[in-house]
Design a protein around this motif. Structure first.
Motif, short mmCIF file in Angstrom:
data_model
loop_
_atom_site.label_atom_id
_atom_site.label_comp_id
_atom_site.label_asym_id
_atom_site.label_seq_id
_atom_site.Cartn_x
_atom_site.Cartn_y
_atom_site.Cartn_z
N SER A 229 0.84 -1.20 0.00
CA SER A 229 0.00 0.00 0.00
C SER A 229 0.87 1.25 0.00
O SER A 229 2.08 1.19 0.23
N LEU A 253 -12.09 10.41 -0.63
CA LEU A 253 -11.26 9.63 -1.56
C LEU A 253 -12.20 8.97 -2.56
O LEU A 253 -13.10 8.21 -2.18
N ASP A 255 -12.69 6.94 -6.52
CA ASP A 255 -12.00 6.19 -7.56
C ASP A 255 -12.00 7.00 -8.86
O ASP A 255 -12.52 8.12 -8.91
N ASP A 262 -13.82 6.38 0.49
CA ASP A 262 -13.51 6.56 1.91
C ASP A 262 -13.55 8.05 2.21
O ASP A 262 -13.53 8.90 1.29
N PHE A 274 -4.73 8.82 3.72
CA PHE A 274 -5.41 7.64 3.20
C PHE A 274 -4.37 6.59 2.84
O PHE A 274 -3.33 6.92 2.25
N VAL A 276 -3.77 3.59 0.38
CA VAL A 276 -4.38 3.17 -0.88
C VAL A 276 -3.54 2.09 -1.55
O VAL A 276 -2.41 1.81 -1.15
N ASP A 277 -4.11 1.51 -2.60
CA ASP A 277 -3.42 0.46 -3.36
C ASP A 277 -2.49 1.06 -4.40
O ASP A 277 -2.65 2.21 -4.84
N TYR A 282 -6.70 7.87 -8.30
CA TYR A 282 -7.59 8.35 -7.25
C TYR A 282 -7.89 9.83 -7.46
O TYR A 282 -7.12 10.57 -8.07
N THR A 301 -1.06 6.03 -8.49
CA THR A 301 0.01 5.35 -7.74
C THR A 301 0.79 4.36 -8.62
O THR A 301 1.51 3.51 -8.09
#
Length: 523
Positions: A229, A253, A255, A262, A274, A276-277, A282, A301
């Motif tokens: 993450s 947050l 997508d 979130d 946050f 995140v993956d 995002y 990310t």
């Protein structure tokens, strides 16, 4: 004694582990750890302080020193050189070096530090290492800091027993590009035992660290770690005043499709976080009473490894308003009970207010939007204006409306300069109005008279009053009762063009303001 060993990525058993450059790197005393640079062709490593083959002790302890060397393909190291700041009086060890070979981090208990063992940096300038610089109290503590490692120039890792945590040495990280306190990597990476010496591959997602936690094969064991993450951190601030933070804002947050995933509240310093993956896009936005989000923050990310990013989410403080007054064209007084509509053409949202005796309306409007503002009142002709707030963020956008009463017929007649007598060429217009009034005995007429800006304001007021009265007398003389006639003199107000006091205008333009407007209205 500690030696340096090598194990390939396909290692399956202990026999796959071999001494690393055993003939020249490993000594009878402690050697390692090792840091590689110049595409793996050169190394910097720790070893015990030796004079000849004998250790140099201080208070019964053998200090560490740093050495640089080149690697050969024959299992030997060459051109080994000591670090310029090695000393018999203190230890220098646990190196990390940039691949360029010009920036070095290490741990040392040299005099002048903050705690027992601190972390330092040295930069090579013109082929020489400059004096080591203590990394300061944000990293170093009265305790001990060891094992620095900089991952992809964006995440600084180290072990510490002085920042608080689970117990013993814990592994911490921070982004050296931004101000901020080191953050504990958390469980299960850190435990109540000593956890330290974390290194990562080039992706920043896989690595190895050492720990003496229970369940290992020996005292200090090596463990694989996979980072799954990434942290999106930052603060919420006012858009027009970036130094003004916004606490207790709701940070969302989303997508990539804009679906909410979130939310958190910004803390007293406006900060948020946050987890995140990797490899996803995002969107972040925020909201709070008295504020609106006019900008969203997008972040991907992809290709990220361990660490976090600092983001800033701007919130626009409500500070721009569409305001004005609704007037009657006939009386020039504010109109009560007028309804004013605001339509946001960007998203279709609508709002409305009803004016009180002051005739005022007031709407909050947002930046970079297009609006329609429409004013209506029973018995009056409605009006609409368009408003564009592109590039505007604060202030009062003032727009008054002058609503004209509904009428059956309307004519405009002109007067000569400084005269209130009816011109002969305007009589046909008056005759048409007279016919309408006689056909509609229940109708009434409003006469509004005006002057140009020449002369004093007082004089022009009297002149416009006289013009209105002259038309009234003309109608009365032809059988229209005075009770059906209303007159208003407006003086030099409500000019139809730019020809106000002090503005040079040709006579043709001035003449357009010498007028009377006659409107026949239903009673």
């Amino acid at each position: 004694m500690l030696n340096v060993f090598f194990a390939g990525p396909q290692m399956k058993q202990q026999n796959d582990v071999t001494l690393f450059y055993k003939r020249t790197l490993n000594s009878p005393y402690h050697d390692g750890p090792v840091a590689f640079y110049k595409n793996g062709s050169q190394i910097v490593f720790s070893r015990n302080n030796l004079k000849g083959s004998k250790p140099v002790t201080r208070n019964g302890r053998i200090n560490l020193e740093l050495y640089f060397a080149r690697l050969s393909g024959t299992g030997e190291i060459s051109q080994m050189e000591p670090f310029a700041f090695n000393s018999d009086d203190y230890s220098i060890g646990h190196p990390w070096i940039a691949d360029s070979g010009d920036t070095l981090f290490f741990a040392s208990d040299m005099p002048g530090g903050i705690g027992g063992t601190d972390l330092y940096r040295s930069v090579k300038v013109n082929g020489k290492w400059d004096k080591p610089l203590n990394l300061g109290p944000s990293i170093n503590t009265p305790g001990d800091e060891f094992y620095p490692f900089l991952a992809n120039d964006s995440t600084f890792l180290f072990a510490s027993n002085g920042h608080g945590g689970f117990g013993g040495l814990d592994i911490f990280h921070l982004d050296p590009r931004h101000d901020g306190a080191p953050q504990n990597m958390g469980y299960p990476l850190n435990t109540m035992s000593d956890d330290f010496s974390m290194v990562l591959d080039n992706t920043g997602r896989k690595g190895i660290f050492a720990s003496n936690r229970a369940g290992g094969a020996g005292l200090d064991d090596l463990y694989h770690v996979t980072i799954r993450s990434f942290s999106l951190q930052g603060e919420v601030h006012e858009r027009e005043s970036p130094k003004a933070i916004v606490p207790q804002a709701t940070v969302w947050l989303l997508d990539r499709q804009g679906n909410r995933m979130d939310s958190v509240k910004s803390d007293a310093q406006g900060r948020f976080n946050f987890v995140v993956d990797f490899d996803k896009q995002y969107i972040l936005t925020a909201s709070k009473d008295g504020y609106s989000a006019v900008d969203s923050v997008h972040y991907h990310t992809k290709n990220h490894g361990i660490g976090h990013v600092q983001l800033a989410i701007p919130l626009w403080k409500h500070s721009m308003f569409a305001r004005g007054i609704i007037y009657s064209n006939e009386t020039q007084k504010p109109l009560a009970r007028a309804t004013v509509f605001l339509e946001n053409l960007s998203d279709g949202k609508k709002d409305s207010v009803i004016t009180d005796a002051t005739g005022h309306y007031d709407f909050l409007v947002k930046p970079n939007k297009q609006y329609h503002i429409r004013a209506i009142r029973e018995g009056f002709l409605g009006q609409m204006i368009k408003m564009n707030t592109h590039g505007l963020f604060q202030g009062n956008l003032l727009n008054d409306f002058v609503l004209e009463e509904e009428f059956i017929d309307k004519v405009v007649i002109q007067f000569d300069y400084d005269q209130y007598a009816i011109r002969p060429d305007e009589l046909p217009e008056l005759d048409e109005v007279l016919k309408v009034l006689k056909r509609r005995p229940n109708s009434r007429i409003h006469i509004g008279a005006y002057a140009d800006s020449k002369g004093t304001t007082e004089y022009n007021q009297r002149l416009s009053d006289n013009r209105a009265h002259t038309v009234l007398l003309w109608l009365e003389a032809r059988g229209i009762r005075a009770s059906r006639i209303q007159t208003t003199g407006f003086g030099e107000t409500l000019l139809v063009n730019r020809c106000s006091d002090g503005v040079e205008c040709p006579e043709e333009e001035h003449s357009k303001n010498r007028r009377a407007e006659l409107k026949v209205q239903q009673d």
